[in-house]
Design an enzyme around this catalytic site. Sequence first.
Site, short mmCIF file in Angstrom:
data_model
loop_
_atom_site.label_atom_id
_atom_site.label_comp_id
_atom_site.label_asym_id
_atom_site.label_seq_id
_atom_site.Cartn_x
_atom_site.Cartn_y
_atom_site.Cartn_z
N GLU A 211 -11.92 -17.36 -8.42
CA GLU A 211 -12.42 -18.50 -9.18
C GLU A 211 -13.86 -18.84 -8.78
O GLU A 211 -14.69 -19.16 -9.63
CB GLU A 211 -11.52 -19.73 -8.95
CG GLU A 211 -11.82 -20.92 -9.86
CD GLU A 211 -12.94 -21.83 -9.36
OE1 GLU A 211 -13.52 -22.57 -10.17
OE2 GLU A 211 -13.25 -21.79 -8.15
N GLU A 212 -14.12 -18.74 -7.50
CA GLU A 212 -15.44 -19.18 -7.00
C GLU A 212 -16.57 -18.25 -7.45
O GLU A 212 -17.74 -18.56 -7.25
CB GLU A 212 -15.41 -19.29 -5.47
CG GLU A 212 -14.39 -20.31 -4.93
CD GLU A 212 -14.74 -21.76 -5.24
OE1 GLU A 212 -15.78 -22.01 -5.86
OE2 GLU A 212 -13.95 -22.63 -4.84
N ASP B 2 -8.78 -18.13 -3.62
CA ASP B 2 -10.02 -17.86 -2.88
C ASP B 2 -10.73 -19.15 -2.48
O ASP B 2 -10.49 -20.22 -3.05
CB ASP B 2 -10.96 -16.96 -3.70
CG ASP B 2 -11.36 -17.58 -5.03
OD1 ASP B 2 -10.52 -18.24 -5.67
OD2 ASP B 2 -12.53 -17.42 -5.44
N ASP C 242 -9.91 -27.42 -1.77
CA ASP C 242 -10.35 -26.51 -2.84
C ASP C 242 -10.03 -25.08 -2.47
O ASP C 242 -10.84 -24.41 -1.86
CB ASP C 242 -11.86 -26.70 -3.06
CG ASP C 242 -12.39 -25.87 -4.21
OD1 ASP C 242 -11.59 -25.33 -4.97
OD2 ASP C 242 -13.62 -25.74 -4.32
ZN LIG Z 1 -11.91 -24.79 -6.75
#
Ligand SMILES: [Zn+2]
Length: 487
Positions: free
Chosen positions: A188-189, A121, A154
């Site tokens: 994750e975010e 993500d 990222d």
């Molecule tokens: Zn990250």
Amino acid sequence: MRGIVRILVFALATLTIVLGVRAALLRSKQPRVAPVARVPLDEAALAERLAAGIRFQTISHQDGVGLDESAFAGLRAHLEASYPRVHETLTREVVGGHGLLYTWRGSDPSLPPIVLMAHQDVVPVEPGTEDRWEHPPFAGTIADGYVYGRGALDDKGNLFGQLEAVESLLAEGVTPRRSVLLVFGHDEEIGGEKGAVAIAKLLEERGVRPLVVVDEGGSIVEGLVPGVDAPVAAIGVAEKGYVSVDLSVEMPGGHSSTPPRETSIGVLAAAIGRLERHPPESRLEGPTRQMLEEGVGPEARFPYRLVLANLWLFAPLVELAMEQVPAAAATIRTSTAATIFDAGVKENVIPSRASAVVNFRILPGDTIESVVDHVRRTIDDPLVEVTARPRNREPSPPSKTTGEGWELLTRSIREIWPEAIVTPYLMIAGTDSRHFRDLSDSVYRFMPLRFELDDTRRIHGTNERIPVAGYADLVRAYRRLLENAVR
Ligand SMILES: [Zn+2]
């Protein structure tokens, strides 16, 4: 009088000698390895596969709303098409909706596996900033030697890079002795609950105890530490905790023409002022001290080296210097940030209630409880009600900086980048790897990428990009790490 002067001169001379000797004796802790030859890779093809992956808008929105199922399914199909050997040889499990767990089974089941992590993500593009992108954020454009787009750094660079490494090792006929697990969460975010948390739980149930876990985190940049000219490969060995505290004040309100001596706004503002003026104590310890003393200290120029070799004496001075730079200050104390203040609806009415939120990033050594305690003691006012918000987390315990896992990672980095100084450091941001802290004492946060310090500001920001050549080296580094781990 003369006697005192003589004693002073003698003491000063002794001190100078002690400081100098300590600086001279500060030995480099960098692993000594022979650099390996650069494996030839088709850099354009690598970049193209990553760029195509960026085009899937796998966005994590706040609170998990509006998840685009087809984007994740599309990304999954793109991975299948791009890495046929991986999907033929490794087993793939889909966990919690879109989380991915790949297992490359080793021939020796007695060896603990290596875990590589990344997340699928990405964060949304901040509304109103779209036209500041030189190339649209989800176009996956390759230009001027960079792959542009949300997630390039990222964290799709890591995700694709790890798959590239496995794919190319498979093409060479490598069969691992040690198992390799790839863990790709999809949220994750927004905390990682459905992805990394679920996968960590699954592995725990299976009794998996990884030798080492490598996830996103630090990278290789120059200019990170004053007095150190070489690029620094900063490996996150711990991450700070997180807690937000609700503050509220209830007091009689009323008409603004006849105000009482104190109002809810005044009381709450004073409380926040006290928190800002009296932050939790700073402490130069743990991974940050290790970084200065063991990592960069021995590699620093004079007089930095003299200072870093003698933190027993200079720690207060160093702390004072670090306090001046917010990013450095955040590594030596639990930070205090007032983020929300809410009171009042009308200009001639004194509100009976005022509330605020203060966010703390917790230094290892402090705890959620000790922070809430600090808030109560510092405010010291029965009118202010203090409650910790539920979405919180303790700081992660620092991982080992010795042993097989640490050596495996640091030696592999130096084989690819002999000029880089490897060092532990404290990560201020959070990663999915914190969910693996109970599975392994060697959890490291590091992206094997050398890039410009300036480009780190593009993470979660505008014009995020990864250098094409740097990305190829990232693949080489993951290859090297795996080769060293599985043979
Ligand atoms: Zn990250």
